[in-house]
Design a protein around this motif. Structure first.
Motif, PDB file in Angstrom:
ATOM      1  N   ALA A 182     -35.618  93.761 -27.370  1.00 31.55           N
ATOM      2  CA  ALA A 182     -34.650  93.510 -26.299  1.00 31.55           C
ATOM      3  C   ALA A 182     -33.376  92.893 -26.864  1.00 31.55           C
ATOM      4  O   ALA A 182     -32.262  93.230 -26.440  1.00 31.55           O
ATOM      5  CB  ALA A 182     -35.275  92.581 -25.255  1.00 31.55           C
ATOM      6  N   GLN A 183     -33.565  91.989 -27.853  1.00 38.35           N
ATOM      7  CA  GLN A 183     -32.397  91.375 -28.480  1.00 38.35           C
ATOM      8  C   GLN A 183     -31.553  92.420 -29.204  1.00 38.35           C
ATOM      9  O   GLN A 183     -30.316  92.402 -29.127  1.00 38.35           O
ATOM     10  CB  GLN A 183     -32.871  90.291 -29.467  1.00 38.35           C
ATOM     11  CG  GLN A 183     -31.769  89.561 -30.198  1.00 38.35           C
ATOM     12  CD  GLN A 183     -31.069  88.554 -29.312  1.00 38.35           C
ATOM     13  OE1 GLN A 183     -31.468  88.340 -28.175  1.00 38.35           O
ATOM     14  NE2 GLN A 183     -30.007  87.951 -29.814  1.00 38.35           N
ATOM     15  N   LEU A 184     -32.234  93.307 -29.882  1.00 39.80           N
ATOM     16  CA  LEU A 184     -31.529  94.362 -30.619  1.00 39.80           C
ATOM     17  C   LEU A 184     -30.761  95.269 -29.652  1.00 39.80           C
ATOM     18  O   LEU A 184     -29.620  95.665 -29.910  1.00 39.80           O
ATOM     19  CB  LEU A 184     -32.533  95.174 -31.437  1.00 39.80           C
ATOM     20  CG  LEU A 184     -31.964  96.231 -32.373  1.00 39.80           C
ATOM     21  CD1 LEU A 184     -31.030  95.593 -33.395  1.00 39.80           C
ATOM     22  CD2 LEU A 184     -33.090  96.979 -33.086  1.00 39.80           C
ATOM     23  N   LYS A 185     -31.401  95.589 -28.531  1.00 40.81           N
ATOM     24  CA  LYS A 185     -30.735  96.432 -27.524  1.00 40.81           C
ATOM     25  C   LYS A 185     -29.509  95.710 -26.963  1.00 40.81           C
ATOM     26  O   LYS A 185     -28.464  96.306 -26.740  1.00 40.81           O
ATOM     27  CB  LYS A 185     -31.720  96.767 -26.405  1.00 40.81           C
ATOM     28  CG  LYS A 185     -31.147  97.717 -25.345  1.00 40.81           C
ATOM     29  CD  LYS A 185     -32.196  98.032 -24.303  1.00 40.81           C
ATOM     30  CE  LYS A 185     -31.687  99.069 -23.312  1.00 40.81           C
ATOM     31  NZ  LYS A 185     -30.485  98.596 -22.588  1.00 40.81           N
ATOM     32  N   GLN A 186     -29.669  94.431 -26.756  1.00 40.06           N
ATOM     33  CA  GLN A 186     -28.561  93.650 -26.217  1.00 40.06           C
ATOM     34  C   GLN A 186     -27.407  93.594 -27.216  1.00 40.06           C
ATOM     35  O   GLN A 186     -26.228  93.674 -26.831  1.00 40.06           O
ATOM     36  CB  GLN A 186     -29.044  92.234 -25.904  1.00 40.06           C
ATOM     37  CG  GLN A 186     -27.966  91.325 -25.356  1.00 40.06           C
ATOM     38  CD  GLN A 186     -28.502  89.949 -25.042  1.00 40.06           C
ATOM     39  OE1 GLN A 186     -29.577  89.803 -24.478  1.00 40.06           O
ATOM     40  NE2 GLN A 186     -27.762  88.927 -25.404  1.00 40.06           N
ATOM     41  N   LEU A 187     -27.738  93.453 -28.496  1.00 36.09           N
ATOM     42  CA  LEU A 187     -26.692  93.401 -29.515  1.00 36.09           C
ATOM     43  C   LEU A 187     -25.922  94.707 -29.599  1.00 36.09           C
ATOM     44  O   LEU A 187     -24.713  94.720 -29.825  1.00 36.09           O
ATOM     45  CB  LEU A 187     -27.313  93.064 -30.875  1.00 36.09           C
ATOM     46  CG  LEU A 187     -27.817  91.627 -31.050  1.00 36.09           C
ATOM     47  CD1 LEU A 187     -28.596  91.498 -32.348  1.00 36.09           C
ATOM     48  CD2 LEU A 187     -26.661  90.639 -31.023  1.00 36.09           C
ATOM     49  N   THR A 188     -26.633  95.777 -29.407  1.00 32.35           N
ATOM     50  CA  THR A 188     -25.988  97.089 -29.549  1.00 32.35           C
ATOM     51  C   THR A 188     -25.356  97.563 -28.240  1.00 32.35           C
ATOM     52  O   THR A 188     -24.371  98.302 -28.263  1.00 32.35           O
ATOM     53  CB  THR A 188     -27.016  98.125 -30.033  1.00 32.35           C
ATOM     54  OG1 THR A 188     -28.138  98.138 -29.134  1.00 32.35           O
ATOM     55  CG2 THR A 188     -27.502  97.780 -31.437  1.00 32.35           C
ATOM     56  N   ASP A 189     -25.909  97.131 -27.101  1.00 33.52           N
ATOM     57  CA  ASP A 189     -25.386  97.597 -25.815  1.00 33.52           C
ATOM     58  C   ASP A 189     -24.370  96.640 -25.203  1.00 33.52           C
ATOM     59  O   ASP A 189     -23.669  96.992 -24.263  1.00 33.52           O
ATOM     60  CB  ASP A 189     -26.530  97.795 -24.808  1.00 33.52           C
ATOM     61  CG  ASP A 189     -27.469  98.906 -25.234  1.00 33.52           C
ATOM     62  OD1 ASP A 189     -27.112  99.642 -26.168  1.00 33.52           O
ATOM     63  OD2 ASP A 189     -28.559  99.012 -24.645  1.00 33.52           O
ATOM     64  N   GLY A 190     -24.300  95.407 -25.685  1.00 35.20           N
ATOM     65  CA  GLY A 190     -23.418  94.407 -25.085  1.00 35.20           C
ATOM     66  C   GLY A 190     -24.213  93.431 -24.219  1.00 35.20           C
ATOM     67  O   GLY A 190     -25.340  93.712 -23.793  1.00 35.20           O
ATOM     68  N   THR A 191     -23.641  92.276 -23.944  1.00 31.05           N
ATOM     69  CA  THR A 191     -24.328  91.198 -23.243  1.00 31.05           C
ATOM     70  C   THR A 191     -24.117  91.283 -21.739  1.00 31.05           C
ATOM     71  O   THR A 191     -22.983  91.399 -21.271  1.00 31.05           O
ATOM     72  CB  THR A 191     -23.835  89.830 -23.745  1.00 31.05           C
ATOM     73  OG1 THR A 191     -24.041  89.749 -25.155  1.00 31.05           O
ATOM     74  CG2 THR A 191     -24.595  88.706 -23.064  1.00 31.05           C
ATOM     75  N   ASP A 192     -25.211  91.220 -21.004  1.00 28.58           N
ATOM     76  CA  ASP A 192     -25.165  91.183 -19.541  1.00 28.58           C
ATOM     77  C   ASP A 192     -24.933  89.729 -19.103  1.00 28.58           C
ATOM     78  O   ASP A 192     -25.638  88.825 -19.570  1.00 28.58           O
ATOM     79  CB  ASP A 192     -26.493  91.703 -18.984  1.00 28.58           C
ATOM     80  CG  ASP A 192     -26.468  91.836 -17.465  1.00 28.58           C
ATOM     81  OD1 ASP A 192     -25.583  91.221 -16.837  1.00 28.58           O
ATOM     82  OD2 ASP A 192     -27.320  92.558 -16.920  1.00 28.58           O
ATOM     83  N   PRO A 193     -23.953  89.463 -18.222  1.00 24.28           N
ATOM     84  CA  PRO A 193     -23.714  88.075 -17.773  1.00 24.28           C
ATOM     85  C   PRO A 193     -24.965  87.417 -17.200  1.00 24.28           C
ATOM     86  O   PRO A 193     -25.157  86.211 -17.341  1.00 24.28           O
ATOM     87  CB  PRO A 193     -22.633  88.243 -16.697  1.00 24.28           C
ATOM     88  CG  PRO A 193     -21.919  89.500 -17.077  1.00 24.28           C
ATOM     89  CD  PRO A 193     -22.975  90.400 -17.652  1.00 24.28           C
TER      90      PRO A 193
END
Length: 547
Positions: free
Chosen positions: A293-304
């Motif tokens: 999930a962290q990797l996806k967040q790093l690549t997709d951008g951060t959700d507020p």
């Protein structure tokens, strides 16, 4: 002048005596007119005393009255159950407030604090990562964490396989199928390479000019009987060499050999490996899911929303750390005040608990003993501050701290009271033992909150409400006079919080600009003096001069 009045009074008395009906009629007319003139005005309008809610500090306290005691004695009881590891004092020692007296085995609590610190640091790092722009290093770290978790699962599998192989190869031996056999058992060598538990049954038989053996059970195979060269037992990785006197006896090879001296230790090692494997798999799966999930967040951008969740996680971890630190402090028994150690009951290695006093501390400093009922005492905790006043010393107000709360109450006249002991922050020579003392124990403090006087808050079946005006009333609107309004106030539902003797906290429903009614004044009734009776006014001497 005096004679003139006396003559008038005498004549009036004679007139009343001779004209009783006429006199009574005149009296009724006079009384009726007086009542009409002086009767209260029942149609006067209601008056309202109003105020605006204020923003400030609300102090909630419990009040009680007791007496001063010349000596305080407190049993030193731990709040947790654990083994006593250190005793720092002996009977008769003088100690200062906060001095270490006893410690209990706090290894589990210390571990909990360390884990809470690690969890908090991890939560802060996660929040920091979310708030920062994606970095190549962070992506690589997440990928490495996933690979390490996957490798950890493989390593755990290998450990289990190795432990299982060791269990299956526990001193492998052939035993006769018949208990009456006297033959020398064949020698088993090699290492079992299979993964299944079970039995290999070896059957020796003669065929032609030689001896042979058959294998059944876990595998099906045949071989030549030899007393000089070890022969393979199928593809099991095991070899068998028979004694020179081998005949048609049937031999059993149990895998694992539960009769082996190493079986128990190998079995325990295998079970431990299985347990560790389960933990590793669970932990690794969590890591893989989290890092994915962290990797996806790093690549997709951060959700507020993820940032808010991470911030909440940090708050939760901070609270968990505070709780763990508080629990850890319970394993260390310190002096609650300056005093003398009266007794030491603890022994190294004994089990300490909340019901066992490790020792007793006393002080000759003045202490207030305040009995409270079961409702109030449930709100008081050790360490809370208090304000003390004295009937005998009008100008003295002194602060103190709650040092003990009775766990067992005393019943008097059907009422249960619990003694609360309060030590003084600053001694005063004017305070004597046995003096009456009034205590106000601060149980809660709410800062920067909205409050209204208690008289403004009312309740009905729907909850709490206050009466409010939407426009300001003409002066005077405060004090005891109030102000007249052409309209009645309306009810405004509110949510209340803390309360004390004078004010109530308002959580929602109104603000500082709201005009709140604190008192409604009914029409005043004008008091009138009693009108003298005509008959009584002439009740002096009668015309005949009698009394």
């Amino acid at each position: 002048m005096k004679n003139t009045l006396l003559n008038i009074k005498t004549k009036l008395s004679i007139f009343i005596t001779n004209h009783k009906k006429t006199s009574m009629l005149i009296a009724l007319v006079i009384l009726g007119g007086g009542y009409y003139i002086l009767k209260p005005n029942t149609t006067a309008a209601l008056r309202y005393v109003t105020t605006n809610p204020t923003q400030g500090t609300l102090v909630s306290s419990i009040s009680g009255t007791g007496q001063m005691s010349a000596e305080t004695q407190i049993d030193l009881k731990p709040r947790v159950s654990s083994t006593v590891t250190h005793i720092y004092v002996k009977t008769g020692d003088t100690v200062k407030k906060g001095a270490m007296l006893f410690t209990l085995d706090a290894r589990d609590a210390q571990k909990a604090v360390r884990n809470a610190q690690t969890d908090l640091a991890t939560a802060k790092l996660n929040l920091q990562k979310l708030q920062e722009p994606p970095k190549i290093l962070a992506v690589i770290q997440a990928q490495n964490a996933i690979e390490q978790a996957q490798q950890a699962k493989k390593d755990a599998d290998l450990v289990v396989q190795t432990a299982h192989q060791a269990l299956l190869n526990s001193n492998i031996a052939a035993i006769p199928d018949s208990t009456s056999s006297v033959e020398t058992p064949p020698t088993i060598s090699g290492s079992y390479t299979g993964n299944d538990e079970g039995q290999l049954k070896i059957t020796v038989y003669q065929a032609g000019n030689g001896g042979y053996f058959g294998v059944s059970g876990l595998v099906e195979a045949t071989g030549t009987v030899s007393s000089t060269t070890a022969q393979p037992i199928g593809n099991t990785g095991l070899y068998i060499k028979f004694a020179s006197n081998a005949s048609q006896t049937v031999w059993d090879i149990n895998l694992p050999n539960k009769q082996s001296t190493s079986y128990i230790s190998n079995y325990n090692a295998y079970q431990t490996a299985l347990q560790n494997q389960a933990k590793t798999i669970s932990s690794s799966d969590d890591t893989i899911a989290e890092q994915t999930a962290q990797l996806k967040q790093l690549t997709d951008g951060t959700d507020p929303l993820d940032i808010q969740t991470a911030q909440l996680s940090v708050t939760q971890k901070e609270n968990a750390l505070l709780d763990a630190q508080q629990t850890l402090s319970d394993y260390y028994i310190t002096a609650p005040f300056d005093g003398v150690i009266a007794t030491v009951n603890a022994q190294l290695g004994q089990q300490g608990s909340s019901g066992t006093a490790l020792g007793t501390i006393i002080t000759k400093d003045e202490t207030a003993v305040i009995p409270l009922n079961e409702v109030d005492v449930s709100k008081v905790k050790v360490g809370e501050k208090a304000t003390l006043t004295f009937d005998a010393i009008a100008d003295l107000s002194i602060t103190g701290e709650v040092v003990s709360v009775d766990a067992v109450g005393t019943v008097s006249s059907g009422v249960v009271n619990y003694n609360v002991k309060i030590t003084l922050d600053t001694p005063d020579d004017r305070i004597k033992s046995g003096m009456s003392v009034n205590a106000s124990i601060i149980t809660n403090v709410a800062q920067d909150v909205l409050t209204v006087p208690n008289s403004a808050v009312k309740t009905n079946s729907q909850g709490s409400y206050v009466e409010v005006f939407d426009t300001k009333l003409p002066d005077p609107a405060t004090g005891t006079i109030g102000s007249v309004s052409s309209t009645s106030p309306r009810k405004q539902t509110v949510t209340t919080g803390l309360t004390n003797d004078t004010d109530t906290q308002i959580l929602s429903g109104i603000d500082t600009n709201t005009i709140v009614v604190t008192k409604t004044i009914n029409p005043s009734t004008t008091a009138t003096k009693a009108t003298p009776s005509l008959l009584s006014s002439v009740g002096g001497k009668n015309p005949a001069g009698g009394r």
